[in-house]
Design an enzyme around this catalytic site. Structure first.
Site, PDB file in Angstrom:
ATOM      1  CB  CYS A  19      -0.899  -0.062   1.226  1.00  0.00           C
ATOM      2  SG  CYS A  19      -1.655   1.476   1.691  1.00  0.00           S
ATOM      3  CB  CYS A  22       0.419   1.716   4.397  1.00  0.00           C
ATOM      4  SG  CYS A  22      -1.314   1.425   4.061  1.00  0.00           S
ATOM      5  CG  ASP A 412      26.711  13.704 -31.175  1.00  0.00           C
ATOM      6  OD1 ASP A 412      27.086  14.764 -31.680  1.00  0.00           O
ATOM      7  OD2 ASP A 412      27.470  12.802 -30.805  1.00  0.00           O
TER       8      ASP A 412
HETATM    9  P1  ADP Z   1      29.796  15.581 -33.324  1.00  0.00           P
HETATM   10  O1  ADP Z   1      28.837  16.661 -33.048  1.00  0.00           O
HETATM   11  O2  ADP Z   1      29.667  15.075 -34.720  1.00  0.00           O
HETATM   12  O3  ADP Z   1      29.789  14.482 -32.320  1.00  0.00           O
HETATM   13  P2  ADP Z   1      32.058  16.848 -32.067  1.00  0.00           P
HETATM   14  O4  ADP Z   1      31.324  17.991 -31.441  1.00  0.00           O
HETATM   15  O5  ADP Z   1      32.543  15.780 -31.205  1.00  0.00           O
HETATM   16  O6  ADP Z   1      31.259  16.240 -33.301  1.00  0.00           O
HETATM   17  O7  ADP Z   1      33.279  17.446 -32.877  1.00  0.00           O
HETATM   18  C1  ADP Z   1      33.046  18.401 -33.900  1.00  0.00           C
HETATM   19  C2  ADP Z   1      34.234  18.577 -34.788  1.00  0.00           C
HETATM   20  O8  ADP Z   1      35.308  19.116 -34.045  1.00  0.00           O
HETATM   21  C3  ADP Z   1      34.746  17.297 -35.374  1.00  0.00           C
HETATM   22  O9  ADP Z   1      34.125  17.003 -36.592  1.00  0.00           O
HETATM   23  C4  ADP Z   1      36.219  17.650 -35.597  1.00  0.00           C
HETATM   24  O10 ADP Z   1      36.366  18.380 -36.793  1.00  0.00           O
HETATM   25  C5  ADP Z   1      36.534  18.570 -34.457  1.00  0.00           C
HETATM   26  N1  ADP Z   1      37.122  17.884 -33.311  1.00  0.00           N
HETATM   27  C6  ADP Z   1      36.628  17.793 -32.082  1.00  0.00           C
HETATM   28  N2  ADP Z   1      37.454  17.148 -31.256  1.00  0.00           N
HETATM   29  C7  ADP Z   1      38.495  16.773 -31.992  1.00  0.00           C
HETATM   30  C8  ADP Z   1      39.721  16.090 -31.734  1.00  0.00           C
HETATM   31  N3  ADP Z   1      39.998  15.600 -30.535  1.00  0.00           N
HETATM   32  N4  ADP Z   1      40.575  15.914 -32.740  1.00  0.00           N
HETATM   33  C9  ADP Z   1      40.306  16.384 -33.967  1.00  0.00           C
HETATM   34  N5  ADP Z   1      39.188  17.047 -34.270  1.00  0.00           N
HETATM   35  C10 ADP Z   1      38.313  17.268 -33.318  1.00  0.00           C
HETATM   36 MG    MG Z   2      30.103  13.667 -30.426  1.00  0.00          MG
END
Ligand code: ADP
Ligand code: MG
Length: 739
Positions: A19, A22, A412
């Protein structure tokens, strides 16, 4: 040492909690105990959590006794398991007393049709009332002392009242129906809760530990079987073929395949060798594995999942809060009404007292909100249980309700819509030394968790006989842009054009190459120093094979808009978006801009679910109405902020989660409607004196049971998960090992 133990909450498992209303009585009564700081009852999981005010040792046995007074049994828990099981007869005491009461009452009823003296018949009824009703009366008294009018108290008053006006048969019927309904209710609820409990039982309680014994002078390996609690992090455990893994760890020797279905809900065996991560509860394939333990037994991925689910089941949904608020007003009003009915007609209108007193008793029973109060939590417990069995963790009733109303799903890109294992497609160094460029990039990215970074590191390792790996220091990540590190004394930047522009690094010499790569839908990663670009590495990530199908299914589940948010370049994004048939995409987004995009989607279309792998999506996941993280092996941070976690990487679980939530919402609605309707009907009938006491009880008990069973149907809901992809594996396994 004692300061550490102090104030750590003690968890109890509660048996027979039938319950929801309760349960609040217990909470109040236990919280009022000396030495108790606070007490919380989690009705969904049947758990009581007690925070001691001082030394916890002082509480031993005290809480158990108090809960016993309320008619339930509390058992302290060690880790995730209840300490000891009650002896059978004690657990089934309720069944026993109900059975005895029923037999005695039946005899009494039979005798009432003969010429047996009334005192014998009433005496037998009295025996039945005492046998069955003692527990409720005691619980009612507890409620009274805590200043609450719960169902036990109202029933007790009704029964005493019926005896007072000489209706012994009626009083006995009330007690019996109440006992019967309660027992049945406890049983069905137990079935629902055990859906989760069986998950818990899938990890073995012992492990074969390999230790080195040097007592004989020569160090010798020996294997001993120990309870999992006694295995320390860093020790090696041996897992035989077909055995379940006892703890989380890393394989140090042996090769095998592991069936991860108990955790991920996906029964595809994964090949493991030295270095692979393995989880407690999963099933070892044909090989022998030696696993170095990485977590304590109460901190394994499985234990965390169970903890999360139990917490989720206790969390209240908005509809439940509404119901609770309603019953908090409803009950006192009907009780007041009952008092008026008992007092006004006899006092002012010369009506017969016993008749109006009887109507007042009926009203007291109608004042019980039990069916209504239980209608929501039981559905939520069942829905969350069903989802867990199929690899979807839903963290609470509120999330469940929102998930059922989702209009937009935003994905994403990397690691969510794509496999997340990009492959290096080409390396272009301006100075012609391509190997060195890849090495530089890999060194700079060695400490990054980003899928692109991991791909670079992986690719550089393929040069077996290549130059020795470079060392890097001062690693800094720029989320959504790239990374920076010092390699061989040079500050190296690795990332997208946006990063290079922000760092005002000239893009001379690579612009044509960049345009070409973008046009091909590849992700170009620039490598350079402050002075200029050294080269470009192209990476290609393929869409998940199930992505298109998953998106189609989402639409069929009623999602109006499917969007993609990515930090990658617009060309790559648009290629993927049109391939998958998305409604919209936004590219070149920084994590903060993803947050903004989620807000905009919410304004334009309504409730948004954001799906991400969480490497840098945590802010967007937290902003969305429902944040969905993928993959149990995904980062812990994502699991923390997410409202829903898909334990496997299987996107098809998304529409299942939405359909299940929809179904749960409608079950909750049905339950609330039926409970309210029956209560309203009972009130009207009672007002006209057309409802006998036993009818009022039957209505309450019947509806309670009905809504519970209706809620339980959710446990079996499988949406459109294909039969052959059954993920009920975990439960079937659990059943077969539990005995
Ligand atoms: P998503 O939104 O596709 O998951 P992220 O936000 O993780 O992508 O990364 C966006 C972009 O930033 C990647 O496409 C890359 O160009 C660049 N990027 C991010 N982190 C890294 C990294 N550690 N090394 C190289 N490029 C990076
Ligand atoms: Mg990502």
């Amino acid at each position: 040492m004692s300061t550490v133990i102090r104030n750590k909450p003690i968890e109890y498992s509660i048996e027979g909690m039938d319950c929801a209303d309760c349960a609040r009585t217990i909470e109040k009564a236990v919280a009022a105990l000396p030495g108790v700081g606070s007490a919380t009852v989690n009705f969904g999981a049947a758990r009581l959590s007690v925070e001691p005010a001082g030394d916890s040792a002082a509480l031993t046995g005290v809480v158990e006794r108090k809960v016993g007074e309320a008619g339930y049994r509390a058992t302290p828990m060690i880790g995730r398991l209840a300490l000891q099981q009650q002896p059978y007869w004690q657990r089934e005491r309720r069944v026993l007393t109900t059975a005895i009461g029923t037999v005695v009452s039946l005899v009494a009823f039979a005798l009432s049709f003969t010429s047996a003296p009334t005192w014998v018949v009433n005496g037998l009824f009295a025996v039945a009332i005492v046998v069955c009703g003692f527990g409720f009366a005691r619980a009612g008294l507890l409620a009274l002392r805590s200043g609450r009018a719960d169902m036990n108290l109202l029933m007790t008053i009704a029964v005493i009242g019926a005896m007072a006006i000489g209706d012994w048969g009626e009083a006995a019927t009330v007690v019996l129906l109440f006992a019967f309904g309660g027992t049945l209710q406890a049983y069905t609820l137990e079935r629902t809760r055990s859906a989760i409990r069986s998950l818990m039982e899938i990890a073995p309680t012992t492990a074969l530990v390999r230790r080195t014994d040097s007592s004989t002078g020569l160090p010798m390996a020996r294997e001993i079987r120990l309870p999992v609690e006694d295995v320390a992090v860093g020790e090696a455990v041996v897992v035989g073929p077909g055995e379940r893994l006892p703890l989380d760890g890393v394989v140090v020797s042996g090769t095998s395949s592991v069936d991860q279905s108990p955790i991920t809900g996906e029964s595809v065996p994964v090949d493991v060798e030295s270095g692979a991560e393995v989880y407690a509860g999963t099933i070892n394939g044909p090989g022998v594995l030696v696993v170095k333990v990485t977590t304590a037994s109460d901190d394994t991925a499985l234990a965390r999942i169970i903890g999360m689910v139990e917490e989720a089941q206790g969390r209240r949904a908005p509809s439940q809060q509404l119901v609770d608020r309603f019953s908090a007003i409803y009950t006192p009003i009907v009780i007041a009404l009952a008092l008026l009915v008992a007092a006004v007609p006899p006092l002012f209108f010369a009506q017969p007292f016993s008749e109006w007193f009887y109507r007042a008793l009926v009203l007291l029973v109608v004042a019980c909100p039990c069916a209504l109060v239980i209608s929501t939590p039981v559905s939520i417990v069942a829905a969350i249980g069903a989802a867990t069995r199929r690899g979807v963790l839903i963290k609470g009733g509120a999330t469940l309700e929102k998930l059922g109303r989702v209009r937009v799903v935003a994905f994403d890109k990397t690691g969510t819509l794509t496999v997340g294992l990009p492959m290096v497609a080409s390396v272009d160094a301006l100075d012609g030394n391509h190997t060195h460029l890849l090495q530089l990039a890999a060194a700079a990215e060695a400490r990054s968790e980003h899928p692109l970074a991991r791909a670079l590191v992986h690719a550089s390792r393929l040069y077996r006989n290549g130059p020795t790996p470079l060392e890097a220091s001062d690693f800094t990540a720029f989320p959504g842009l790239g990374a920076r590190a010092t390699v061989d004394g040079d500050v190296i930047y690795v990332g997208n054009t946006r990063l290079f522009r922000e760092q005002s690094i000239p893009l001379d010499g690579v612009t044509t190459r960049l345009d070409a790569l973008n046009a091909e839908g590849k992700t170009a990663v620039l490598v350079g120093t402050k002075d200029g670009v050294l080269g470009v590495i192209a990476l290609a990530d393929s869409p998940r094979p199930d992505a298109k199908q998953a998106i189609d299914k989402l639409r069929r589940a009623g999602v109006k808009h499917v969007a993609m948010l990515t930090g990658d370049n617009p060309r790559t994004a648009s290629t993927l978006a049109s391939g998958l048939g998305l409604d919209s995409y936004m590219a070149d987004l920084l994590p903060a801009e993803k947050v903004e995009a989620v807000r905009r989607l919410h304004e334009e279309h309504g409730i948004v679910a954001m799906v991400g792998d969480g490497v840098n999506d945590a802010p967007a996941l937290a902003t969305a109405d429902v944040g969905i993280a993928m993959g149990i092996a995904g980062t812990d941070a994502a699991l923390e902020v997410a409202d829903v976690a898909l334990m496997s990487d299987d996107l098809s679980r998304l529409d299942y989660a939405i359909l299940l939530s929809r179904r749960a919402l409608s079950v909750i609605k049905q339950n609330i409607t039926v409970s309210l309707a029956v209560k309203a009907l009972a009130l009207v009938l009672a007002a006209f004196g057309a409802l006998p006491l036993w009818g009022a009880i039957l209505a309450d008990m019947g509806v309670s049971l009905l809504v519970t069973l209706n809620g339980m149907t959710l446990l079996g809901y499988r949406g459109n998960i294909e039969e052959n992809k059954s993920t009920d594996m975990s439960i079937t396994h659990a059943r077969s090992t539990a005995h």
